[in-house]
Design a protein around this motif. Structure first.
Motif, PDB file in Angstrom:
ATOM      1  N   UNK A   1       0.833  -1.208   0.000  1.00  0.00           N
ATOM      2  CA  UNK A   1       0.000   0.000   0.000  1.00  0.00           C
ATOM      3  C   UNK A   1       0.864   1.253   0.000  1.00  0.00           C
ATOM      4  N   UNK A   2       1.974   1.194   0.739  1.00  0.00           N
ATOM      5  CA  UNK A   2       2.890   2.338   0.775  1.00  0.00           C
ATOM      6  C   UNK A   2       3.457   2.614  -0.615  1.00  0.00           C
ATOM      7  N   UNK A   3       3.802   1.552  -1.321  1.00  0.00           N
ATOM      8  CA  UNK A   3       4.322   1.696  -2.677  1.00  0.00           C
ATOM      9  C   UNK A   3       3.274   2.324  -3.596  1.00  0.00           C
ATOM     10  N   UNK A   4       2.016   1.900  -3.446  1.00  0.00           N
ATOM     11  CA  UNK A   4       0.944   2.450  -4.269  1.00  0.00           C
ATOM     12  C   UNK A   4       0.773   3.947  -4.007  1.00  0.00           C
ATOM     13  N   UNK A   5       0.801   4.320  -2.727  1.00  0.00           N
ATOM     14  CA  UNK A   5       0.635   5.732  -2.377  1.00  0.00           C
ATOM     15  C   UNK A   5       1.818   6.543  -2.887  1.00  0.00           C
ATOM     16  N   UNK A   6       3.024   6.021  -2.691  1.00  0.00           N
ATOM     17  CA  UNK A   6       4.224   6.731  -3.159  1.00  0.00           C
ATOM     18  C   UNK A   6       4.186   6.939  -4.675  1.00  0.00           C
ATOM     19  N   UNK A   7       3.737   5.902  -5.387  1.00  0.00           N
ATOM     20  CA  UNK A   7       3.649   6.006  -6.849  1.00  0.00           C
ATOM     21  C   UNK A   7       2.612   7.053  -7.247  1.00  0.00           C
ATOM     22  N   UNK A   8       1.482   7.072  -6.539  1.00  0.00           N
ATOM     23  CA  UNK A   8       0.430   8.054  -6.839  1.00  0.00           C
ATOM     24  C   UNK A   8       0.889   9.466  -6.497  1.00  0.00           C
TER      25      UNK A   8
ATOM     26  N   UNK B   1       1.208  12.499  -9.103  1.00  0.00           N
ATOM     27  CA  UNK B   1       0.555  13.771  -8.805  1.00  0.00           C
ATOM     28  C   UNK B   1       1.529  14.927  -8.990  1.00  0.00           C
ATOM     29  N   UNK B   2       2.742  14.729  -8.502  1.00  0.00           N
ATOM     30  CA  UNK B   2       3.763  15.769  -8.642  1.00  0.00           C
ATOM     31  C   UNK B   2       4.065  16.049 -10.111  1.00  0.00           C
ATOM     32  N   UNK B   3       4.171  14.981 -10.887  1.00  0.00           N
ATOM     33  CA  UNK B   3       4.455  15.148 -12.316  1.00  0.00           C
ATOM     34  C   UNK B   3       3.283  15.828 -13.029  1.00  0.00           C
ATOM     35  N   UNK B   4       2.056  15.417 -12.692  1.00  0.00           N
ATOM     36  CA  UNK B   4       0.871  15.994 -13.325  1.00  0.00           C
ATOM     37  C   UNK B   4       0.760  17.482 -12.992  1.00  0.00           C
ATOM     38  N   UNK B   5       1.070  17.813 -11.751  1.00  0.00           N
ATOM     39  CA  UNK B   5       1.038  19.230 -11.352  1.00  0.00           C
ATOM     40  C   UNK B   5       2.072  20.030 -12.145  1.00  0.00           C
TER      41      UNK B   5
ATOM     42  N   UNK C   1      -0.124  13.393   2.273  1.00  0.00           N
ATOM     43  CA  UNK C   1      -1.008  12.646   1.365  1.00  0.00           C
ATOM     44  C   UNK C   1      -2.414  13.231   1.366  1.00  0.00           C
ATOM     45  N   UNK C   2      -2.953  13.473   2.553  1.00  0.00           N
ATOM     46  CA  UNK C   2      -4.325  13.986   2.648  1.00  0.00           C
ATOM     47  C   UNK C   2      -4.449  15.362   1.984  1.00  0.00           C
ATOM     48  N   UNK C   3      -3.484  16.230   2.237  1.00  0.00           N
ATOM     49  CA  UNK C   3      -3.521  17.568   1.626  1.00  0.00           C
ATOM     50  C   UNK C   3      -3.337  17.480   0.119  1.00  0.00           C
TER      51      UNK C   3
ATOM     52  N   UNK D   1      -5.222  11.161 -11.856  1.00  0.00           N
ATOM     53  CA  UNK D   1      -4.217  10.932 -10.814  1.00  0.00           C
ATOM     54  C   UNK D   1      -4.783  11.275  -9.441  1.00  0.00           C
ATOM     55  N   UNK D   2      -5.604  12.306  -9.368  1.00  0.00           N
ATOM     56  CA  UNK D   2      -6.230  12.682  -8.098  1.00  0.00           C
ATOM     57  C   UNK D   2      -7.078  11.533  -7.565  1.00  0.00           C
ATOM     58  N   UNK D   3      -7.828  10.890  -8.454  1.00  0.00           N
ATOM     59  CA  UNK D   3      -8.653   9.744  -8.057  1.00  0.00           C
ATOM     60  C   UNK D   3      -7.783   8.584  -7.587  1.00  0.00           C
ATOM     61  N   UNK D   4      -6.713   8.319  -8.321  1.00  0.00           N
ATOM     62  CA  UNK D   4      -5.794   7.238  -7.938  1.00  0.00           C
ATOM     63  C   UNK D   4      -5.185   7.498  -6.566  1.00  0.00           C
ATOM     64  N   UNK D   5      -4.790   8.733  -6.323  1.00  0.00           N
ATOM     65  CA  UNK D   5      -4.185   9.086  -5.040  1.00  0.00           C
ATOM     66  C   UNK D   5      -5.192   8.957  -3.909  1.00  0.00           C
ATOM     67  N   UNK D   6      -6.415   9.417  -4.126  1.00  0.00           N
ATOM     68  CA  UNK D   6      -7.449   9.313  -3.091  1.00  0.00           C
ATOM     69  C   UNK D   6      -7.710   7.849  -2.751  1.00  0.00           C
ATOM     70  N   UNK D   7      -7.872   7.008  -3.760  1.00  0.00           N
ATOM     71  CA  UNK D   7      -8.168   5.595  -3.518  1.00  0.00           C
ATOM     72  C   UNK D   7      -7.009   4.895  -2.817  1.00  0.00           C
ATOM     73  N   UNK D   8      -5.788   5.224  -3.210  1.00  0.00           N
ATOM     74  CA  UNK D   8      -4.616   4.620  -2.574  1.00  0.00           C
ATOM     75  C   UNK D   8      -4.494   5.057  -1.126  1.00  0.00           C
ATOM     76  N   UNK D   9      -4.738   6.326  -0.883  1.00  0.00           N
ATOM     77  CA  UNK D   9      -4.643   6.858   0.476  1.00  0.00           C
ATOM     78  C   UNK D   9      -5.702   6.243   1.380  1.00  0.00           C
ATOM     79  N   UNK D  10      -6.928   6.139   0.870  1.00  0.00           N
ATOM     80  CA  UNK D  10      -8.014   5.528   1.648  1.00  0.00           C
ATOM     81  C   UNK D  10      -7.685   4.060   1.930  1.00  0.00           C
TER      82      UNK D  10
END
Length: 218
Positions: free
Chosen positions: A57-64, A68-72, A105-107, A142-151
């Motif tokens: 899960x940590x790997x998934x969040x880190x990847x997301x 996110x950083x790249x997309x921004x 992550x949450x922010x 990417x926002x959706x991926x990050x939210x799902x990974x974080x949850x």
């Protein structure tokens, strides 16, 4: 302790007659009870396996977070280009808030979702500045991926606590069953060191409740 319990459960069937002869309450039913208690512990994933799953899960969040950083960064280039000199609009995209959001992550989830909304609202201006459609749509994806990974990660953390608590509870039940056997064996096999060793509870076999979490050999 679980390894010790396995040895005792496997040996007890052959030796139960000695125990019953000494203590009439230690009957063949006790063998079934011990084996059942050990089996119930094994139904719960050991903590080292849970830790490995948490690592996934940590790997998934880190990847997301990286996505996110790249997309921004990709979108921010066109925001600055499309709204050159218009700091107010640039700030609507969060260009003044990114540094505060990127370490949480949450922010970052909220930041990326807001960024996606702004990208959609200012779609035409961004495209006119040369921004590709994929740059715009990727932000929300990417926002959706990050939210799902974080949850998923936070949910797993809470589940791990429940699993650990239940595992300790079941290990304690096993330990309470082993103590009478160990105490009786000290007398029954006082002159038989080989057999006595099978029923001796060492320091690593202490009650699981003595530690915050069970170790791998519990």
């Amino acid at each position: 302790m679980l390894e010790t319990a396995d040895v005792i459960a496997a040996s007890l069937g052959d030796d139960i007659g000695d125990f019953t002869a000494f203590d009439s309450t230690l009957t063949a039913d006790y063998v079934t009870t011990v084996q059942g208690a050990v089996g119930r512990v094994k139904e719960i994933k050991p903590d080292n396996v849970v830790i490995d799953e948490m690592g996934e899960w940590t790997q998934k969040v880190d990847a997301a977070m990286k996505k996110s950083s790249d997309a921004y960064s990709n979108l921010a280039y066109f925001v600055r280009k499309a709204f050159n000199g218009n700091i107010a609009v640039q700030n609507q995209f969060g260009l003044n808030d990114y540094k505060k959001a990127r370490d949480s992550q949450a922010k970052m989830v909220l930041f990326m979702e807001t960024l996606g909304d702004q990208a959609t609202a200012h779609h035409d201006e961004l495209v006119a500045a040369g921004c590709g459609e994929d740059v715009i749509t990727t932000v929300s994806e990417v926002a959706t991926e990050l939210r799902e990974s974080n949850i998923g990660q936070e949910k797993f953390k809470k589940e791990r606590g429940v699993l650990t608590q239940e595992r300790v509870k079941r290990l304690n039940e096993v330990y309470q069953l082993l103590v009478p056997l160990s105490e009786a064996a000290q007398i029954i096999y006082r002159d038989d060191p080989a057999r006595l060793s099978k029923y001796t509870l060492t320091s690593t076999s202490s009650a699981p409740g003595d530690a915050d979490e069970p170790s791998d050999d519990i």
